[in-house]
Scaffold this motif. Structure first.
Motif, PDB file in Angstrom:
ATOM      1  N   UNK A  70       0.846  -1.197   0.000  1.00  0.00           N
ATOM      2  CA  UNK A  70       0.000   0.000   0.000  1.00  0.00           C
ATOM      3  C   UNK A  70       0.880   1.246   0.000  1.00  0.00           C
ATOM      4  N   UNK A  71       1.883   1.261   0.877  1.00  0.00           N
ATOM      5  CA  UNK A  71       2.781   2.417   0.984  1.00  0.00           C
ATOM      6  C   UNK A  71       3.622   2.578  -0.281  1.00  0.00           C
ATOM      7  N   UNK A  72       4.138   1.463  -0.778  1.00  0.00           N
ATOM      8  CA  UNK A  72       4.967   1.526  -1.989  1.00  0.00           C
ATOM      9  C   UNK A  72       4.170   2.093  -3.163  1.00  0.00           C
ATOM     10  N   UNK A  73       2.964   1.590  -3.328  1.00  0.00           N
ATOM     11  CA  UNK A  73       2.149   2.017  -4.458  1.00  0.00           C
ATOM     12  C   UNK A  73       1.721   3.468  -4.307  1.00  0.00           C
ATOM     13  N   UNK A  74       1.384   3.871  -3.088  1.00  0.00           N
ATOM     14  CA  UNK A  74       1.004   5.262  -2.848  1.00  0.00           C
ATOM     15  C   UNK A  74       2.154   6.202  -3.203  1.00  0.00           C
ATOM     16  N   UNK A  75       3.376   5.836  -2.792  1.00  0.00           N
ATOM     17  CA  UNK A  75       4.533   6.671  -3.132  1.00  0.00           C
ATOM     18  C   UNK A  75       4.723   6.795  -4.631  1.00  0.00           C
ATOM     19  N   UNK A  76       4.540   5.679  -5.345  1.00  0.00           N
ATOM     20  CA  UNK A  76       4.686   5.702  -6.800  1.00  0.00           C
ATOM     21  C   UNK A  76       3.628   6.592  -7.443  1.00  0.00           C
ATOM     22  N   UNK A  77       2.395   6.527  -6.915  1.00  0.00           N
ATOM     23  CA  UNK A  77       1.322   7.324  -7.510  1.00  0.00           C
ATOM     24  C   UNK A  77       1.436   8.800  -7.160  1.00  0.00           C
ATOM     25  N   UNK A  78       1.986   9.113  -6.006  1.00  0.00           N
ATOM     26  CA  UNK A  78       2.290  10.511  -5.707  1.00  0.00           C
ATOM     27  C   UNK A  78       3.216  11.094  -6.782  1.00  0.00           C
ATOM     28  N   UNK A  83       3.431  10.090  -9.907  1.00  0.00           N
ATOM     29  CA  UNK A  83       2.669  10.266 -11.145  1.00  0.00           C
ATOM     30  C   UNK A  83       1.784  11.509 -11.089  1.00  0.00           C
ATOM     31  N   UNK A  84       1.388  11.894  -9.886  1.00  0.00           N
ATOM     32  CA  UNK A  84       0.529  13.068  -9.708  1.00  0.00           C
ATOM     33  C   UNK A  84       1.346  14.338  -9.487  1.00  0.00           C
ATOM     34  N   UNK A  85       2.675  14.240  -9.690  1.00  0.00           N
ATOM     35  CA  UNK A  85       3.584  15.389  -9.507  1.00  0.00           C
ATOM     36  C   UNK A  85       3.549  15.913  -8.073  1.00  0.00           C
ATOM     37  N   UNK A  86       3.363  15.039  -7.123  1.00  0.00           N
ATOM     38  CA  UNK A  86       3.396  15.391  -5.703  1.00  0.00           C
ATOM     39  C   UNK A  86       4.706  14.835  -5.127  1.00  0.00           C
ATOM     40  N   UNK A  87       5.804  15.434  -5.571  1.00  0.00           N
ATOM     41  CA  UNK A  87       7.125  14.867  -5.291  1.00  0.00           C
ATOM     42  C   UNK A  87       7.459  14.874  -3.805  1.00  0.00           C
ATOM     43  N   UNK A  88       7.118  15.945  -3.100  1.00  0.00           N
ATOM     44  CA  UNK A  88       7.440  16.005  -1.671  1.00  0.00           C
ATOM     45  C   UNK A  88       6.791  14.853  -0.916  1.00  0.00           C
ATOM     46  N   UNK A  89       5.509  14.601  -1.210  1.00  0.00           N
ATOM     47  CA  UNK A  89       4.804  13.514  -0.534  1.00  0.00           C
ATOM     48  C   UNK A  89       5.375  12.160  -0.943  1.00  0.00           C
ATOM     49  N   UNK A  90       5.744  12.025  -2.215  1.00  0.00           N
ATOM     50  CA  UNK A  90       6.350  10.776  -2.667  1.00  0.00           C
ATOM     51  C   UNK A  90       7.657  10.510  -1.932  1.00  0.00           C
ATOM     52  N   UNK A  91       8.468  11.550  -1.803  1.00  0.00           N
ATOM     53  CA  UNK A  91       9.765  11.388  -1.144  1.00  0.00           C
ATOM     54  C   UNK A  91       9.590  10.997   0.320  1.00  0.00           C
ATOM     55  N   UNK A  92       8.707  11.684   1.030  1.00  0.00           N
ATOM     56  CA  UNK A  92       8.523  11.382   2.454  1.00  0.00           C
ATOM     57  C   UNK A  92       7.878  10.016   2.662  1.00  0.00           C
ATOM     58  N   UNK A  93       7.056   9.571   1.723  1.00  0.00           N
ATOM     59  CA  UNK A  93       6.411   8.259   1.831  1.00  0.00           C
ATOM     60  C   UNK A  93       7.386   7.125   1.558  1.00  0.00           C
ATOM     61  N   UNK A  94       8.245   7.294   0.540  1.00  0.00           N
ATOM     62  CA  UNK A  94       9.102   6.201   0.090  1.00  0.00           C
ATOM     63  C   UNK A  94      10.435   6.110   0.813  1.00  0.00           C
ATOM     64  N   UNK A  95      10.940   7.245   1.329  1.00  0.00           N
ATOM     65  CA  UNK A  95      12.270   7.241   1.944  1.00  0.00           C
ATOM     66  C   UNK A  95      12.394   6.232   3.090  1.00  0.00           C
ATOM     67  N   UNK A  96      11.418   6.143   4.027  1.00  0.00           N
ATOM     68  CA  UNK A  96      11.574   5.150   5.103  1.00  0.00           C
ATOM     69  C   UNK A  96      11.685   3.721   4.589  1.00  0.00           C
ATOM     70  N   UNK A  97      10.942   3.403   3.521  1.00  0.00           N
ATOM     71  CA  UNK A  97      11.039   2.057   2.939  1.00  0.00           C
ATOM     72  C   UNK A  97      12.385   1.867   2.243  1.00  0.00           C
ATOM     73  N   UNK A  98      12.827   2.895   1.511  1.00  0.00           N
ATOM     74  CA  UNK A  98      14.077   2.783   0.750  1.00  0.00           C
ATOM     75  C   UNK A  98      15.293   2.738   1.658  1.00  0.00           C
ATOM     76  N   UNK A  99      15.185   3.320   2.842  1.00  0.00           N
ATOM     77  CA  UNK A  99      16.321   3.324   3.767  1.00  0.00           C
ATOM     78  C   UNK A  99      16.542   1.970   4.426  1.00  0.00           C
ATOM     79  N   UNK A 100      15.585   1.072   4.276  1.00  0.00           N
ATOM     80  CA  UNK A 100      15.763  -0.277   4.807  1.00  0.00           C
ATOM     81  C   UNK A 100      16.837  -1.006   4.008  1.00  0.00           C
TER      82      UNK A 100
END
Length: 542
Positions: A64-72, A74-91
């Motif tokens: 759910x989180x991964x897909x939401x970050x990807x869709x952010x 696509x919607x040009x909501x880069x700040x939200x995408x970055x904050x959503x995906x960074x915790x997952x990517x830092x793993x």
């Protein structure tokens, strides 16, 4: 490129709950299926709202989180995408798709170093992902032309319909002076694409075809596309200069250069070619002094190349004006910023000679001849000029660096060329030689084995493996390779010399003597063969 559907399908396959030893909750699967249906219907905002609602309800499925970050994204909501995906990517065990999207998001918000880290990790796990493309564009934004080209060139080969990546790769090739490779890529770009035609004009200039460059770019000048005016004007002016029509270049440029250092440089060149040396010097002085003060080792490659061209021209004009001391300072800066500029080295040689610094002058001239393809040669590597053979030209540069003791930098160049020209055995042949000279014999052996697999019909493949085997102490296999080399290339004097030395160590002096005599017939001035033959004669007389 469109990402949403394909990325969602990819994300649906990563990190399912079943991989963690439990069944995926039906609510998560239902949510993702609903999102997929919404995306297929073009309802991006609704899909995002569905995912946000699932997260708000406490759904912890990482998909759910991964897909939401990807869709952010696509919607040009880069700040939200970055904050959503960074915790997952830092793993440390982040999946490549997560790292890819996190890298895109980081790049979109301007955090380029973080983007590089995520994208490089994604590529390390899965080299076939679009992370190579995105990382290439990040490197381009950072101003690292070669790093960008090393990523975008292979990607463009695999994805010839990706016009954006192909244009970027071609631009890199042009900026790096790799005319033949740029020309090859341009064949697949539309003939009515203005940016592609500007690049075609640039390739014409690299090939010294002023008329051809003018023919392809002049139609664009009649109604120039917005934002492309300086580039069109630059190609026009350079074309006129190449055709020895400086007055036409001055006419195009006067009143149009503004603060553009490239156009200022061209106006100065046109003025000098038209006979007004003093005006050319005054035109260029402010731009040269400004660039010299502002461009350093960490500046983007494109800025460094331009700074080197401007200050080199400035140094040449100072030298022609009789101020060789100031000219040396400007030209030394130019070659420090861009060591691959042959004109700058040649002009520096002249300025140093004018100051009586003959030895330094000869060293500078040597650098110029190597870059132009008239210096360092190698009997076992056919190396062309930058225009006709960019790989060969850079291998010549690597040889020159190796001669100066800078083998690490030489190795870096060789490995870059292996990526750009994967079917060319010459970079691997030189890599094996460099590694052997550096004492890294096991690596050298592995590379030489790869060369034999890549190019089994080339005598030098076996020769290089034979040399490495000889260095390691594998005299029997080395002898086999050297004999095979001579069988395939009967006039391979290097193999004859090495085999003769090996035979001398075994006291098989008659065959060794015959081989050395053959070498001297083919190359009467060969010092190694002459020395070894003399040693054999002395031992025989004893």
């Amino acid at each position: 490129m469109k990402h949403s559907i394909s990325l969602l399908l990819l994300l649906l396959t990563v990190a399912p709950f079943s991989a963690m030893g439990q069944e995926a909750p039906a609510t998560a699967d239902e949510t993702l299926n609903r999102v997929l249906n919404q995306l297929e219907s073009g309802e991006l905002d609704s899909a995002i709202q569905t995912l946000e609602a699932a997260r708000a309800a406490g759904t912890e499925d990482p998909r759910i989180t991964q897909t939401l970050g990807a869709l952010y994204l696509e919607a040009s909501r880069a700040d939200e995408a970055a904050s959503t995906l960074a915790p997952l990517a830092d793993s440390p065990d982040a999946e490549p798709a997560v790292l890819y999207n996190a890298g895109r998001a980081a790049a979109a918000v301007g955090n380029l170093e973080q983007a590089v880290g995520y994208l490089e990790r994604s590529l390390a796990i899965s080299p076939v992902t679009p992370a190579a493309r995105e990382l290439g564009f990040v490197r381009l934004r950072q101003g690292s032309l070669m790093d960008a080209y090393l990523l975008l060139r292979p990607w463009s080969r695999l994805n010839p319909d990706d016009t954006g990546a192909l244009l970027a790769a071609t631009s890199c090739a042009v900026a790096l002076g790799r005319a033949s490779e740029a020309e090859e890529m341009l064949l697949t770009l539309p003939l009515d694409l203005p940016t592609a035609n500007i690049l075609r004009g640039r390739v014409g200039l690299l090939n010294q075809d002023g008329w051809g460059a003018l023919a392809v770019v002049q139609p664009l000048s009649e109604n120039p596309p917005e934002g492309l005016e300086p580039q069109i004007l630059s190609v026009l002016a350079e074309s006129y200069l190449l055709m020895e029509q400086p007055a036409s270049a001055v006419q195009e440029l006067e009143g149009e250069v503004g603060n553009d250092p490239d156009l200022i440089r061209l106006l100065s060149r046109a003025q000098a070619a038209a006979g007004d040396q003093q005006q050319a010097l005054e035109t260029l002085r402010p731009a040269a002094e400004s660039l010299e003060a502002s461009i350093g080792p960490d500046s983007p490659d494109s800025d460094r190349i331009l700074a080197a061209e401007v200050t080199a021209d400035y140094g040449r004009l100072l030298s022609q004006a009789g101020d060789s001391s100031a000219a040396i300072a400007a030209l030394q800066y130019a070659v420090q910023v861009d060591p691959a500029n042959p004109d700058a080295w040649e002009w520096l040689s002249g300025a140093l000679m004018a100051e009586g610094r003959e030895e330094e002058s000869q060293q500078a001239l040597r650098e110029s001849t190597v870059i132009r393809g008239t210096g360092t040669e190698d009997a076992n590597l056919s190396l062309g000029t930058p225009a006709t053979d960019p790989t060969g030209a850079r291998l010549r540069r690597a040889l020159h660096l190796s001669e100066r003791g800078d083998r690490e930098e030489a190795l870096k160049i060789v490995r870059q060329e292996e990526i750009l020209s994967p079917g060319d055995p010459r970079p691997m042949l030189l890599e094996a030689r460099l590694l052997s000279a550096m004492g890294r014999l096991q690596e050298a052996l592995e590379v030489s084995e790869s060369v034999v697999r890549l190019a089994p019909d080339i005598a030098d493949s076996y020769y290089m493996r034979g040399v490495v085997r000889l260095d390691i102490g594998l005299s029997g296999p080395a002898e086999e390779d050297l004999r095979k080399t001579i069988t395939m290339a009967p006039q391979h004097t290097a193999a004859m010399n090495d085999l003769a030395v090996l035979l001398m160590a075994k006291d098989e002096n008659e065959e060794a003597k015959f081989l050395l005599e053959q070498v001297l017939i083919l190359q009467p001035d060969d010092p190694i063969a002459a020395k070894n033959l003399a040693a054999l004669s002395e031992s025989g007389s004893d």
